[in-house]
Design a protein around this motif. Structure first.
Motif, mmCIF file in Angstrom:
data_model
loop_
_atom_site.group_PDB
_atom_site.id
_atom_site.type_symbol
_atom_site.label_atom_id
_atom_site.label_comp_id
_atom_site.label_asym_id
_atom_site.label_seq_id
_atom_site.Cartn_x
_atom_site.Cartn_y
_atom_site.Cartn_z
ATOM 1 N N VAL A 14 25.695 14.842 -20.092
ATOM 2 C CA VAL A 14 25.497 16.305 -20.156
ATOM 3 C C VAL A 14 25.277 16.865 -18.743
ATOM 4 O O VAL A 14 25.786 17.939 -18.395
ATOM 5 N N ILE A 15 24.558 16.122 -17.913
ATOM 6 C CA ILE A 15 24.304 16.590 -16.537
ATOM 7 C C ILE A 15 25.630 16.628 -15.751
ATOM 8 O O ILE A 15 25.937 17.608 -15.070
ATOM 9 N N MET A 16 26.410 15.547 -15.898
ATOM 10 C CA MET A 16 27.694 15.509 -15.195
ATOM 11 C C MET A 16 28.590 16.646 -15.649
ATOM 12 O O MET A 16 29.290 17.264 -14.853
ATOM 13 N N ASN A 17 28.550 16.914 -16.946
ATOM 14 C CA ASN A 17 29.360 17.993 -17.499
ATOM 15 C C ASN A 17 28.963 19.342 -16.890
ATOM 16 O O ASN A 17 29.823 20.160 -16.541
ATOM 17 N N GLY A 22 30.670 23.634 -13.079
ATOM 18 C CA GLY A 22 30.188 24.565 -12.061
ATOM 19 C C GLY A 22 28.917 25.285 -12.482
ATOM 20 O O GLY A 22 28.467 26.214 -11.814
ATOM 21 N N GLU A 23 28.321 24.860 -13.617
ATOM 22 C CA GLU A 23 27.074 25.494 -14.063
ATOM 23 C C GLU A 23 25.942 25.178 -13.083
ATOM 24 O O GLU A 23 25.039 25.989 -12.885
ATOM 25 N N LEU A 24 26.015 23.991 -12.508
ATOM 26 C CA LEU A 24 25.014 23.618 -11.503
ATOM 27 C C LEU A 24 25.664 23.645 -10.128
ATOM 28 O O LEU A 24 26.745 23.073 -9.942
ATOM 29 N N LYS A 25 24.974 24.303 -9.194
ATOM 30 C CA LYS A 25 25.498 24.332 -7.826
ATOM 31 C C LYS A 25 25.015 23.062 -7.139
ATOM 32 O O LYS A 25 24.083 23.088 -6.337
ATOM 33 N N ALA A 26 25.612 21.962 -7.532
ATOM 34 C CA ALA A 26 25.183 20.671 -7.011
ATOM 35 C C ALA A 26 26.400 19.788 -6.832
ATOM 36 O O ALA A 26 27.434 20.002 -7.468
ATOM 37 N N GLU A 27 26.229 18.803 -5.939
ATOM 38 C CA GLU A 27 27.327 17.895 -5.664
ATOM 39 C C GLU A 27 26.926 16.529 -6.202
ATOM 40 O O GLU A 27 25.872 16.003 -5.808
#
Ligand SMILES: NC(=O)c1ccc[n+]([C@@H]2O[C@H](COP(=O)([O-])OP(=O)(O)OC[C@H]3O[C@@H](n4cnc5c(N)ncnc54)[C@H](O)[C@@H]3O)[C@@H](O)[C@H]2O)c1
Length: 270
Positions: A14-17, A22-27
């Motif tokens: 779910v986190i990767m999804n 693009g829901e999370l501004k993270a790499e």
């Protein structure tokens, strides 16, 4: 923010999804699992803008230089990796909270965080109300009760048999007692008990009910504080890949990471 995930199961996916959409501004920079093929499987659907390192051990994982690591694996993973990650000055979101009921490991994690000047985040996970419990704690909390209702399939058959519940055909109270006993018999409930215990400073009194007809994981929480009485009931749809994990748990992690990555002038809730 550069994120590494340990555990490519229900929560990890779910986190990767959320990163992929693009829901999370993270790499996403690194993934680790005792079964690396699980990471490869998740990566097939992942839209990566950068290279994601799939790792077998912690040394390799740290080479991905994550700034935040999400532990979504197991209590053993907390023991094996979390103090070392914190020592490196890397913050950790810790899901296998039950591990912290071991006083020795709890102290080790707190010390490592201090030494590395890093933070350990424990998301509210599959429940609600942790904000109010934390606020009430300084004035005193007299009692915490947790009632969990799950499909009988969520419980170890051998444990049920030992407790005299070989066949559960209707709603049955399969346990009532101290949280410390409950977590040993029913590890599937361990995280909720541990999160409540850490937030309130009280070991919850636990009742567990099983029924073959339940299609939700339900938690009822009652807290008696000096100035408030709180009753919370959460009805959770289980994650399709892991019926023991409520879908709300990874959503709570996504929300936490959003808070950490997107500074805004308006902060809602505590
Ligand atoms: N805090 C909460 O509210 C909450 C809610 C649900 C689940 N959890 C906990 O979060 C963790 C993950 O849950 P999930 O539903 O994603 O589980 P899952 O079984 O679907 O996935 C876990 C993944 O971690 C991997 N893994 C296990 N031990 C490992 C180790 N030592 N090193 C590397 N990889 C390892 C497994 O191979 C698996 O792919 C579990 O410990 C679970 O109990 C916490």
């Amino acid at each position: 923010m550069r994120i590494g995930v340990i555990g490519c199961g229900a929560i990890g996916s779910v986190i990767m999804n959320a990163i992929s959409r693009g829901e999370l501004k993270a790499e996403l920079v690194g993934l680790m699992d005792i079964y690396p093929e699980k990471c490869e499987g998740l990566l097939r659907d992942f839209v990566a803008k950068n290279e994601v390192l799939v790792c077998r051990d912690l040394e390799e994982f740290l080479k991905a230089r994550p700034q935040l690591v999400v532990e979504a694996a197991s209590q053993q993973a907390v023991r094996d990796y979390v103090p070392k990650i914190l020592n490196e000055g890397i913050d950790v979101v810790l899901l296998s909270v039950g591990a912290l009921l071991d006083e020795g490991l709890y102290n080790e994690v707190v010390e490592a965080a201090k030494r590395g000047n890093a933070k350990v985040y424990i998301p509210t996970g599959a429940i609600a109300g942790i904000d109010a419990i934390k606020a009430l704690k300084p004035l005193g909390i007299k009692r915490v009760v947790l009632r969990s209702y799950k499909n009988v399939k969520a419980f170890d058959r051998e444990v049920l048999r030992r407790l005299g519940f070989s066949e559960v055909k209707e709603t049955t109270k399969i346990f009532e007692g101290e949280g410390t006993v409950a977590v040993k018999l029913f590890p599937a409930n361990v995280n909720v008990v541990a999160t409540l215990a850490l937030a309130s400073g009280k070991i919850p009194w636990v009742e567990i009910y099983a029924d073959p007809k339940y299609d939700k994981n339900v938690h009822e929480i009652e807290v008696e504080g000096e100035v408030s009485r709180i009753c919370v009931r959460v009805e959770n749809v289980p994650h399709p890949d892991n019926p023991r994990t409520s879908y709300l748990a990874p959503l709570s992690v996504v929300r936490l990471i959003k808070q950490l990555t997107e500074g805004s002038g308006l902060v809602i809730g505590t």
